[in-house]
Design a protein around this motif. Sequence first.
Motif, mmCIF file in Angstrom:
data_model
loop_
_atom_site.group_PDB
_atom_site.id
_atom_site.type_symbol
_atom_site.label_atom_id
_atom_site.label_comp_id
_atom_site.label_asym_id
_atom_site.label_seq_id
_atom_site.Cartn_x
_atom_site.Cartn_y
_atom_site.Cartn_z
ATOM 1 N N VAL A 261 -4.248 -13.552 27.853
ATOM 2 C CA VAL A 261 -3.809 -12.162 27.827
ATOM 3 C C VAL A 261 -4.415 -11.377 28.993
ATOM 4 N N ARG A 262 -5.594 -11.798 29.433
ATOM 5 C CA ARG A 262 -6.346 -11.025 30.425
ATOM 6 C C ARG A 262 -5.496 -10.737 31.670
ATOM 7 N N ASP A 263 -4.781 -11.706 32.214
ATOM 8 C CA ASP A 263 -3.998 -11.531 33.447
ATOM 9 C C ASP A 263 -2.511 -11.681 33.200
ATOM 10 N N VAL A 264 -2.071 -11.417 31.981
ATOM 11 C CA VAL A 264 -0.671 -11.647 31.647
ATOM 12 C C VAL A 264 0.278 -10.762 32.443
ATOM 13 N N ALA A 265 -0.179 -9.584 32.862
ATOM 14 C CA ALA A 265 0.714 -8.669 33.592
ATOM 15 C C ALA A 265 0.712 -8.934 35.094
ATOM 16 N N GLN A 266 -0.211 -9.795 35.591
ATOM 17 C CA GLN A 266 -0.303 -10.047 37.035
ATOM 18 C C GLN A 266 -0.022 -11.500 37.415
ATOM 19 N N GLU A 267 -0.354 -12.463 36.547
ATOM 20 C CA GLU A 267 -0.245 -13.877 36.883
ATOM 21 C C GLU A 267 0.950 -14.504 36.170
ATOM 22 N N SER A 268 1.794 -15.168 36.953
ATOM 23 C CA SER A 268 3.006 -15.748 36.364
ATOM 24 C C SER A 268 2.674 -16.900 35.411
ATOM 25 N N LYS B 54 4.166 -15.076 12.671
ATOM 26 C CA LYS B 54 3.782 -13.876 13.398
ATOM 27 C C LYS B 54 2.932 -14.290 14.598
ATOM 28 N N VAL B 55 3.006 -13.499 15.679
ATOM 29 C CA VAL B 55 2.226 -13.787 16.877
ATOM 30 C C VAL B 55 1.389 -12.563 17.224
ATOM 31 N N MET B 56 0.066 -12.772 17.357
ATOM 32 C CA MET B 56 -0.849 -11.688 17.714
ATOM 33 C C MET B 56 -1.514 -12.027 19.039
ATOM 34 N N ALA B 57 -1.684 -11.021 19.897
ATOM 35 C CA ALA B 57 -2.396 -11.180 21.165
ATOM 36 C C ALA B 57 -3.803 -10.602 21.011
ATOM 37 N N GLU B 58 -4.820 -11.420 21.379
ATOM 38 C CA GLU B 58 -6.209 -10.968 21.338
ATOM 39 C C GLU B 58 -6.644 -10.470 22.712
ATOM 40 N N GLY B 59 -7.614 -9.565 22.732
ATOM 41 C CA GLY B 59 -8.196 -9.101 23.998
ATOM 42 C C GLY B 59 -7.279 -8.189 24.791
ATOM 43 N N VAL B 60 -6.429 -7.433 24.107
ATOM 44 C CA VAL B 60 -5.530 -6.499 24.791
ATOM 45 C C VAL B 60 -6.346 -5.277 25.224
ATOM 46 N N GLU B 61 -6.310 -4.965 26.551
ATOM 47 C CA GLU B 61 -7.181 -3.897 27.069
ATOM 48 C C GLU B 61 -6.470 -2.894 27.975
ATOM 49 N N THR B 62 -5.224 -3.171 28.367
ATOM 50 C CA THR B 62 -4.536 -2.255 29.297
ATOM 51 C C THR B 62 -3.125 -1.968 28.825
ATOM 52 N N ALA B 63 -2.572 -0.851 29.365
ATOM 53 C CA ALA B 63 -1.187 -0.486 29.053
ATOM 54 C C ALA B 63 -0.218 -1.504 29.603
ATOM 55 N N ALA B 64 -0.554 -2.104 30.772
ATOM 56 C CA ALA B 64 0.339 -3.095 31.365
ATOM 57 C C ALA B 64 0.445 -4.327 30.459
ATOM 58 N N GLN B 65 -0.682 -4.729 29.910
ATOM 59 C CA GLN B 65 -0.642 -5.855 28.980
ATOM 60 C C GLN B 65 0.231 -5.520 27.782
ATOM 61 N N ALA C 258 1.605 -15.449 32.127
ATOM 62 C CA ALA C 258 2.782 -14.813 31.529
ATOM 63 C C ALA C 258 3.705 -15.857 30.914
ATOM 64 N N ALA C 259 3.890 -16.983 31.606
ATOM 65 C CA ALA C 259 4.769 -18.038 31.090
ATOM 66 C C ALA C 259 4.194 -18.648 29.821
ATOM 67 N N ILE C 260 2.859 -18.842 29.792
ATOM 68 C CA ILE C 260 2.217 -19.414 28.602
ATOM 69 C C ILE C 260 2.384 -18.490 27.410
ATOM 70 N N VAL C 261 2.174 -17.179 27.654
ATOM 71 C CA VAL C 261 2.317 -16.215 26.563
ATOM 72 C C VAL C 261 3.745 -16.194 26.043
ATOM 73 N N ARG C 262 4.732 -16.224 26.942
ATOM 74 C CA ARG C 262 6.135 -16.246 26.503
ATOM 75 C C ARG C 262 6.422 -17.502 25.675
ATOM 76 N N ALA C 263 5.885 -18.637 26.137
ATOM 77 C CA ALA C 263 6.153 -19.896 25.429
ATOM 78 C C ALA C 263 5.513 -19.889 24.041
#
Length: 954
Positions: free
Chosen positions: A740-747, A766-777, A750-755
């Motif tokens: 999640v840390r670089d999901v908005a900048q690193e492809s 249900k799918v939960m994302a941990e460590g969410v810290e920014t609006a972009a994320q 991002a691909a892993i999160v989508r998968a």
Amino acid sequence: MPKTALSVLIVDDDEEDFILARAMFSEIEDFDATVDWTPRYDEGLARAEQGGHDVYLIDYRIGPESGLAWLAEAQRRGVTRPIILLTGRGSHEIDLAAMTAGAADYLVKGQIDASQLGRSIRYALDRARYLVTIAASERRHRLMFERSPMPMWVFDAVTRQFLAVNDAAIEHYGYRRDEFLSMRLGDIRMAEWRSAPRRSSANGAATRGIASLHRRQDGSIINVEVFADDIEFDGRPARLVLINDVTERLATEERSRLLARAFESSQSGMLIADLGQPDMPSIYVNAAFQRLTGYDAEEILGRNCRFLQGTDTRQPEIDIIREAIARRTECNVVLRNYRKDGGVFWHQLTLAPVHDADGRATHYIGVSTDLTERRRYEAELAYLARHDVVTALPRFVDAADSFEPLLRDARTRGEHVSVFYLDVDRFHSINETMGYRAGDEMLHLLAQRLQMAIAEHGLLWRVSGDEFVAAVRYLPGQLDPRTFADSLREALELPFVLSTYQIFVSATIGIASYPHNTSLPEDLFNYAEAAMMRAKRNGRNSVHHFGNEQAEELRERLSIGSRLRDAVRNDELVLYYQPQVSSYDSRIIGMEALVRWDTKDMGLLPPRRFIGVAEELGIIVELGRWVLRAACREARTWHDFGCNDVRVAVNVSALQLQRLSFIDEVCDALESSGLPADLLELEITESAIMENVERATEIMNALRELGVHLALDDFGIGYSSLAHLRRFPIDKLKIDQSFVRDVAQESGEAAIVRAITAMGHELQLKVMAEGVETAAQIGYLKRNHCDEFQGYVFGEPVPAARAVTLLKRRFLGPDLASHHVVERGLLLVDDEENVLRALGRTLRRDGYRIYPASSAEQGFDILARNSIQVILSDQRMPGMNGTDFLSKVKEMYPDTVRMVLSGHTDVATVTDAINRGAIYKFLTKPWDDDDLRKQIGEAFRTYETRTTTRAGYA
């Protein structure tokens, strides 16, 4: 000849008859009669009841009363003296009635004289005396029958009906007397099982008892000996029976037989010596004792068994035996004795006294267990206790025992000592692929090669499994520990030939040295092991030399470990809670419980400081139990003030999950707190499950049956395979924060999160994302349909009191989430108002904008004025049914996702509508809330996927 004094009472209403009778009494020569008279019926009864008369003469008619009635009443009142009936005229009927009523005689007035009267009086008196004698005899015999200590009864010889039963039988069999007398012999007798011994009767005749099984009132079965004699009872043939209960005697005899068989069949030698005879001779030996000593019974009996000691009489155990016999107490010793052939044998001898009824010791029983083979093995066991069977290396048992001699010599000679802790990398794969026999052979080859590499430089031990320890003593500058460790590692890298295969292995080695690191043998071992663990963390097939900076870290870990167990017991742990929110509206849906340690000297410690130590020491089970109970109690308080849909999430360690008792611990935490099971979510890592997949899956299934929710924590950094996910009974995936840390900048991330998100939804999770810290994320995760968030942007972990404050707000971070929220419009169509309300309550928590409609017409109106993505319609509605309504909606609003919900429907019509694409899914009433929420959520994701795909093509 002196006259017999006689007192007579005449009861007659005619005074002349009285005078006449009195005159006749005066003429009787052998009586000196005193004659009293009363004309009244009642007075006659009263005087008779008082006694004082030897005989009574009663008129057949006393006024209006009957003399027979007077006779019956007098007997009822206990009058036993003879009563003679007088009448004015005689008849056979009156005579019979008088005698039947119990009259002693019957006389007719006017037909008697003094002689006849005297004869009648004498007869009545003699008969009375005879009856008294008979009654006394009957009482004596009845008393003997009733008070006999042996159970007795009389039964009819023909009908087998019980006629009489004594007190002993009633007490012994448990029946009441009336119950006994209502039964027959067959009601208590089950079977005859043998003939009882003969006994002599009173007249010398022999009678044979019959042994039978009888049933008592409580259902218990007893063994009895029955002795019976033919008698006549009340004029009919009967049998008098005496019962002897032999149940206990037979049980005692059986126990004696069992004991005798046990003695004879025992594998231990047994001997009995007589204390009452000089020199305590042996009076019994069993077969095992004869085999043990080599002597026959005839060679042992009559002798004191000390002859087995031969000349070896200085054993200290012999004094223990003598003292025990002198004190009449037990003793247990190990003796060295000699067989008949001269061979030595060791045996464990237990001596115990046997006491008589007065408590005096009369005999001694000796039990001998042959220890000869055990003694032979002891030498082998002593060797095996110090040496490993597989590798033939010394077994590493104690650091002080192994290293102290080396350190002592090193101090004397000014030398250094280095300890090498060696772990073979991934050795378990050899066991798994080739079997444990091949693994043992491989360990033997490893030990041989290590011994060759170490040669004369030092010593080698096997610690356990695939771990070895070597110690080398050397002069300063003579040997470089790291270089030496590399030589050991390189020696093991050369291929091994195992069967027809070439096996390649590597090793990780940790080093600790004297005097550089420590002078204590225990620390040398611990430091070398710690260095090896550090090398494994840095990458296998490497060497690490323990640094003094690690010593402080290790001491801290040891200190924490020693204090942690007390911290759990002393209530020094506290829970912090971090909110978990819905991605649709930032509503709090859960709180994760995170443990902290509130120490007095080190402040508030985060879990990274002590959780690892707790897992290493096994304290994690006790700590996890405390966290579970405390979190459930806190969650119950949230539930009570209105947050009845907020779950508490609790982390579960691998040690907890692999214990079957964990299910009971969860049940106990829920019951003691009163928290509904569906408000508890257990977070489990893949690595914890994979330690024992079968057991973990079994436990997880049991937890799901309780209603507890399960989340797979840190997903993506473990096994992360669809095959594993399909096996696990989980409800949620938690994407690890590293993705999640670089999901908005690193492809890549991002691909892993989508998968992961797509895979989770495909599995209805249900799918939960941990460590969410920014609006972009947040924005990226929302666009890819992530269901839930957790991270510092929504809130850091806070104490329980502040967690309550957050829950009262219920929504977190609206400024970050609002511009990403796309309103999800849900149209509900049903003509029943209560169904619409129930659907609204179930689906409102997921953040939808819900539009209720009670008819198809109202539904069209709402569609025209609002943005609707998903429609859920009842099938049976007045005016237009659900399939017709949704078919028209497809033509007018083709992008909508349309669903039917109904308890009764035309299957053909619905199937045709689905085939034409008018309906996306058909759901049935009554619905399951959780399943319905999943289906609606999937429908919205379908809508969003369709629109995203079309936008891409555009």
